[in-house]
Design a protein around this motif. Sequence first.
Motif, PDB file in Angstrom:
ATOM      1  N   UNK A 171       7.114  11.033   1.227  1.00  0.00           N
ATOM      2  CA  UNK A 171       6.567  10.999   2.581  1.00  0.00           C
ATOM      3  C   UNK A 171       5.309  10.143   2.660  1.00  0.00           C
ATOM      4  N   UNK A 172       4.417  10.308   1.687  1.00  0.00           N
ATOM      5  CA  UNK A 172       3.098   9.671   1.795  1.00  0.00           C
ATOM      6  C   UNK A 172       3.193   8.150   1.837  1.00  0.00           C
ATOM      7  N   UNK A 173       4.132   7.576   1.086  1.00  0.00           N
ATOM      8  CA  UNK A 173       4.270   6.128   1.093  1.00  0.00           C
ATOM      9  C   UNK A 173       4.594   5.598   2.480  1.00  0.00           C
ATOM     10  N   UNK A 174       5.522   6.262   3.161  1.00  0.00           N
ATOM     11  CA  UNK A 174       5.882   5.852   4.509  1.00  0.00           C
ATOM     12  C   UNK A 174       4.765   6.080   5.496  1.00  0.00           C
ATOM     13  N   UNK A 175       4.025   7.167   5.330  1.00  0.00           N
ATOM     14  CA  UNK A 175       2.923   7.461   6.249  1.00  0.00           C
ATOM     15  C   UNK A 175       1.840   6.392   6.155  1.00  0.00           C
ATOM     16  N   UNK A 176       1.506   5.990   4.929  1.00  0.00           N
ATOM     17  CA  UNK A 176       0.498   4.951   4.741  1.00  0.00           C
ATOM     18  C   UNK A 176       0.993   3.615   5.293  1.00  0.00           C
ATOM     19  N   UNK A 177       2.249   3.277   4.989  1.00  0.00           N
ATOM     20  CA  UNK A 177       2.795   2.004   5.461  1.00  0.00           C
ATOM     21  C   UNK A 177       2.799   1.936   6.985  1.00  0.00           C
ATOM     22  N   UNK A 210       9.518   5.351   3.580  1.00  0.00           N
ATOM     23  CA  UNK A 210       9.278   5.362   2.133  1.00  0.00           C
ATOM     24  C   UNK A 210      10.484   4.846   1.375  1.00  0.00           C
ATOM     25  N   UNK A 211      11.683   5.285   1.784  1.00  0.00           N
ATOM     26  CA  UNK A 211      12.904   4.836   1.099  1.00  0.00           C
ATOM     27  C   UNK A 211      13.046   3.322   1.174  1.00  0.00           C
ATOM     28  N   UNK A 225       0.827  -1.204   0.000  1.00  0.00           N
ATOM     29  CA  UNK A 225       0.000   0.000   0.000  1.00  0.00           C
ATOM     30  C   UNK A 225       0.866   1.261   0.000  1.00  0.00           C
ATOM     31  N   UNK A 226       1.988   1.211   0.706  1.00  0.00           N
ATOM     32  CA  UNK A 226       2.888   2.366   0.709  1.00  0.00           C
ATOM     33  C   UNK A 226       3.457   2.642  -0.664  1.00  0.00           C
ATOM     34  N   UNK A 227       3.865   1.603  -1.359  1.00  0.00           N
ATOM     35  CA  UNK A 227       4.404   1.783  -2.711  1.00  0.00           C
ATOM     36  C   UNK A 227       3.337   2.309  -3.656  1.00  0.00           C
ATOM     37  N   UNK A 228       2.111   1.810  -3.504  1.00  0.00           N
ATOM     38  CA  UNK A 228       1.015   2.290  -4.350  1.00  0.00           C
ATOM     39  C   UNK A 228       0.749   3.769  -4.103  1.00  0.00           C
TER      40      UNK A 228
END
Length: 423
Positions: free
Chosen positions: A47-53, A111-112, A29-32
Amino acid sequence: MPLGSPVLDERRARTAPRLPRRARVAVALGRTAAGGSRRLGLGAGGVVGGRIAAAVDPDVLRHLGRHRTVVLVTGTNGKTTTASMLTRILEPLGAVAANRDGANMPDGVITALVDRPDAPLAVLEVDENYVAEVAQRLRPACLVLLNLSRDQLDRVGEVRTVERGLREAIGALPGTAVVANCDDPLATSAATASARPVWVSTGGCWTADALACGRCGRPIHHDGPAWRCRCGLARPRPDWVLAGDRAVDAGGRTVPLELRLPGRANASNAVMAVAAAALLGVDPGAAGARLTTITEVAGRYRRTVLGGHPVRLLLAKNPAGWRETLPLLDDRAPVVIAVNGREADGRDLSWLWDVPFERLRGRPVVAAGERSADLAVRLTYAGVAHLRCPDPVRGVAALDPGPVELVANYTAFRQLAPRSADG
């Protein structure tokens, strides 16, 4: 002593067990989310990918850090450049997860790792205030501590408070080697909590924020490169030294630093990167050779076209950073300075009064950015004639034809990227 070759860690990572199911869902989901943000032009997705993950699996950072060789890079100035240098050095050994866009709070770090879940190596820059949180979960092999000075006072606080927090974080990492700048009394104070310090002399640094000891508050006494406090804190004997355009270790081994990035600050970043790479088992000569391929870092020092002018983009966000940037400016070119005051910059712009803008007298200068009025006041008191134009691109366009030096702080710099064209 070297920690061992990262190649061995790469081999271990190839046979690492799969992530737990919840972590796998969080990564997907983070990658998406990150990819969608980039495709829709909503941002770089850093940022958003990490926040979701993290919302899906609060322990995702710990899971993503397992079975990797992790290096964290922190400090007030030079994080992005030093992390980029280390990433370039380590790339021949395997895939490297890195927050190349400078998103250095926990969401950006996640995210990274989400973007490269199978990378056996990770080089991650981390905001000084979040080192404890990130390191406790990732248990890095190495922490690189560059320097400590005032920055974003409204968010970060007083620099000696930052030093105390880092000292506590380092003390809680007995298995982590720390590569630290021994010319910086505050960085040294924090790094002495390490059981495995590697000391690097970077050839001088900003000391205006380290006039008093981070431990006891007494004055720091300087004698050439040496410094000491009455409480016993003193400059350690360096394991690596920056000597002109060479990095030299304690045994006399010399590594040429033929950098294409300008300035003493980048040479300092380079010797820190070489010292960290050597600690990880990388041949220092090979490490130095890899650095010659770097011409820009996250758009910094890039030459481009803005407002119909050839422009060189530079980043400076605090007095210590400006001290290194001012000597780099072409004295034949006008200067546009773009200053914002958003949360990521720090809303307190009192640091402007500690920058020696007086050096810009007699040349065309434009005060730009969302806080151009604050900058204009400072330039007026510095006796620098200037034009005020909140839009930095329009400010460039208002100048006579010819090259322009454009110096911006963090968010002002990021706003320029989509408006530029390769020149």
